[in-house]
Design an enzyme around this catalytic site. Sequence first.
Site, PDB file in Angstrom:
ATOM      1  N   HIS A 186       0.833  -1.198   0.000  1.00 46.81           N
ATOM      2  CA  HIS A 186       0.000   0.000   0.000  1.00 46.81           C
ATOM      3  C   HIS A 186       0.869   1.250   0.000  1.00 46.81           C
ATOM      4  CE1 HIS A 186       0.590  -1.736   4.072  1.00 46.81           C
ATOM      5  NE2 HIS A 186       1.091  -0.539   4.319  1.00 46.81           N
ATOM      6  N   ASP A 286       7.159  -5.829   3.586  1.00 50.48           N
ATOM      7  CA  ASP A 286       6.077  -5.579   4.542  1.00 50.48           C
ATOM      8  C   ASP A 286       4.749  -6.146   4.034  1.00 50.48           C
ATOM      9  OD1 ASP A 286       4.987  -4.199   6.917  1.00 50.48           O
ATOM     10  OD2 ASP A 286       3.897  -3.040   5.422  1.00 50.48           O
ATOM     11  N   GLU A 328       8.006 -10.796   5.674  1.00 49.47           N
ATOM     12  CA  GLU A 328       7.282 -10.489   6.916  1.00 49.47           C
ATOM     13  C   GLU A 328       5.882 -11.084   6.791  1.00 49.47           C
ATOM     14  OE1 GLU A 328       4.679  -8.022   9.659  1.00 49.47           O
ATOM     15  OE2 GLU A 328       4.749  -7.634   7.505  1.00 49.47           O
TER      16      GLU A 328
HETATM   17  C1  OTU Z   1       3.102  -4.832   9.057  1.00 49.41           C
HETATM   18  O1  OTU Z   1       2.484  -5.748   9.935  1.00 49.41           O
HETATM   19  C2  OTU Z   1       3.925  -3.870   9.899  1.00 49.41           C
HETATM   20  O2  OTU Z   1       4.865  -4.580  10.654  1.00 49.41           O
HETATM   21  C3  OTU Z   1       3.009  -3.043  10.758  1.00 49.41           C
HETATM   22  O3  OTU Z   1       3.727  -2.198  11.625  1.00 49.41           O
HETATM   23  C4  OTU Z   1       2.118  -2.243   9.838  1.00 49.41           C
HETATM   24  O4  OTU Z   1       1.150  -1.586  10.605  1.00 49.41           O
HETATM   25  C5  OTU Z   1       1.404  -3.108   8.809  1.00 49.41           C
HETATM   26  O5  OTU Z   1       2.230  -4.093   8.218  1.00 49.41           O
HETATM   27  C6  OTU Z   1       0.917  -2.257   7.670  1.00 49.41           C
HETATM   28  O6  OTU Z   1       1.985  -1.732   6.929  1.00 49.41           O
HETATM   29  O7  OTU Z   1      -0.825  -6.232  10.653  1.00 49.41           O
HETATM   30  O8  OTU Z   1      -0.083  -5.936  13.140  1.00 49.41           O
HETATM   31  O9  OTU Z   1      -0.581 -10.789   9.089  1.00 49.41           O
HETATM   32  O10 OTU Z   1       0.213  -8.939  10.778  1.00 49.41           O
HETATM   33  O11 OTU Z   1       1.919  -7.776   7.903  1.00 49.41           O
HETATM   34  C7  OTU Z   1       0.919  -6.061  12.162  1.00 49.41           C
HETATM   35  C8  OTU Z   1       0.404  -9.932   8.673  1.00 49.41           C
HETATM   36  C9  OTU Z   1       0.353  -6.236  10.795  1.00 49.41           C
HETATM   37  C10 OTU Z   1       0.297  -8.643   9.418  1.00 49.41           C
HETATM   38  C11 OTU Z   1       1.496  -7.787   9.208  1.00 49.41           C
HETATM   39  C12 OTU Z   1       1.260  -6.381   9.619  1.00 49.41           C
END
Ligand code: OTU
Length: 646
Positions: A186, A286, A328
């Site tokens: 995004h 991410d 991630e």
């Molecule tokens: C990631 O995590 C990042 O580590 C977060 O800090 C961000 O807020 C998010 O993406 C958006 O950019 O939801 O609670 O199942 O858990 O990708 C962390 C996967 C998140 C998600 C993970 C996400």
Amino acid sequence: MLTKLKAQKALRQILDSVELPKQTKKDEKVFLQRIEQHFPALLVKLYELYGDHYDFFFHAQKLVVLLATSFASRKRKWKNLDEQRLADPYWYRSEKMLGMAVYVDLFAGNLNKLQSKIPYLKSLGVNYLHLMPLYKAPEGDSDGGYAVSDYRQVDPKLGTEKDLVQLAEALSAEGISLVLDFVFNHTSDEHKWAQEARKGNPDFEEFYYFFDDEQEVQDYNQTCREIFPTVRRGSFTHLDDIDKWVWTTFNSFQWDLNYSNPAVFNAITDEMLFLANIGCEGLRLDALAFIWKEKWTQCESLPKAHTLIQCFNACLQIVAPSVLFKSEAIVHPDEVARYIGKDECQLSYNPLMMALMWESLATRETKLLTASLKKSFEIAPEASWVNYIRCHDDIGWTFDDAVAEQMGIDGYQHRRFLNQFYTGKFAGSFSQGVPFQENPTTGDCRVCGSLASLAGLEKAIESDDSTQIDHAIKRVRLLNSINLSIGGVPLIYQGDELGILNDHSYLDDEFKREDSRWVNRPAIADSTIENAQSGVGYQSRIYRDLKQMIDLRKSDAVFGVARTEILETYRPHLFAYLREHDSGDKMLAICNFSEHSQTIPMSVCDCLEASEIKDVLTNTLVSGNEIHLGAYGVVWLKTYRGKGDE
Ligand code: OTU
């Protein structure tokens, strides 16, 4: 289907018809060799994704030019590094590897000041530094920087693009690999693509998922998981000004990119290669599970999400092969595994081990940890786990319910228990965490808090209980010991090396108050580091314990490129694993997840095939019929080879 042979032909046609940037003969040769090696397979995959677009070959041609331009503008320094890494492709599996993740502002103030922290990082042994998102982002709430408004501009509060380039060079000169976030699911709603889309520019409307029809939104909502349910229900945001819905998996200001559009793939590849050319050696992918969407599916970890990542990977192999991908994926362990490997991500967070180490601390039982890691720890030898205990996010209990069931554990109830335990609501809990994103419909929830607070130090200090303080510090040491020795790159989260407690000051900030993950994003004061290094106080015990284990790790190849075997201990509170290096050298780790002393028969050491055994953590010989482990005790057992060994 496009065959590899036809793809090779198409590449030749493209190369004949485009003008590539001027470069030295040698560079030209390298580029052509790499593009011939990787582009045909890449084109075959792109065809799977975009072959039905009338302008497919137009985009393919643009991609070739883009790759050539990025390669031509790559600094000599990084091109040399590419060659060096290609000659030693598994460098990241070395026992010397030690990572740390920090926020630039919280750790150092800004990018320039971060340079003055290099001696501290080096004193700890850090040679992999992940800087949390540092790009231009909306004022106020930007999801900790995960809403990017411009991938090429540094957040002015942190410095300039030039500062970042200088920092990358300074880190590299000191042997520290820079890791940056690649936030590609995004952009923020302030990114120029989003602004153009909002204005109705049709080219950019197709960069995102816009819907006029609420029914469509409802259809998708039926099958998609809600990630931030306390922010907003469902995965979409209504834009009142243009009366359209936009896909927003996370916050409403984070608009999901539409990867079914080949122009988005090219545009993001351009941004990715820009980041690679800053001089980073790792990109953290991410939220990679969410990048491909299909109706009536969960829109997570779909096969084409993997195809896309393979395509990005191929682009890196052509332009910047020293850069690694780190996955991630905080999802089901079987899905985590699918992102790992040479063609997708060479590195992956290990969320299963992270969650289950905490699970074992809460239950004092290791059966779920042992059974789960027996199933899921082993990955392709060319890849490596990034092991962690805490990070900037919440803890999600992403274990496999089927494995839990075999252990007589009900996944749903167990997650409830873990949430209760780690938020301190379960009677007798040592922990003091904070709940995150309680879902009113499913009852699902996650937990936040610093390593020390979750391990019990905060509560123990408040109740001034010296036994509890001792136990909390030992729990921290226990988790660190596994992280450092089980195999993979250990990644320390800022402040955890110093035993920092939860920081509740976020509650005073209107933009942070609603997001309890900020409880574990503390500012690291110089005085805290000095205190930890001074040798007095709890914090310094945590620091010292960790430092000792880091030094041991770095001095012994058995912690590097070696195999891991998870062992059955037949003891409810003990967890054990064997490391075996190609040279035949072995290390047996045994950990006690209980505050009560435990014993295990000496025969557990038979796997070491040694006549005399020593615990390298205490540098003492181990003898007798049993091995004793005190409260939360750990031993790292190796063959004793005689006096010179000590
Ligand atoms: C990631 O995590 C990042 O580590 C977060 O800090 C961000 O807020 C998010 O993406 C958006 O950019 O939801 O609670 O199942 O858990 O990708 C962390 C996967 C998140 C998600 C993970 C996400």
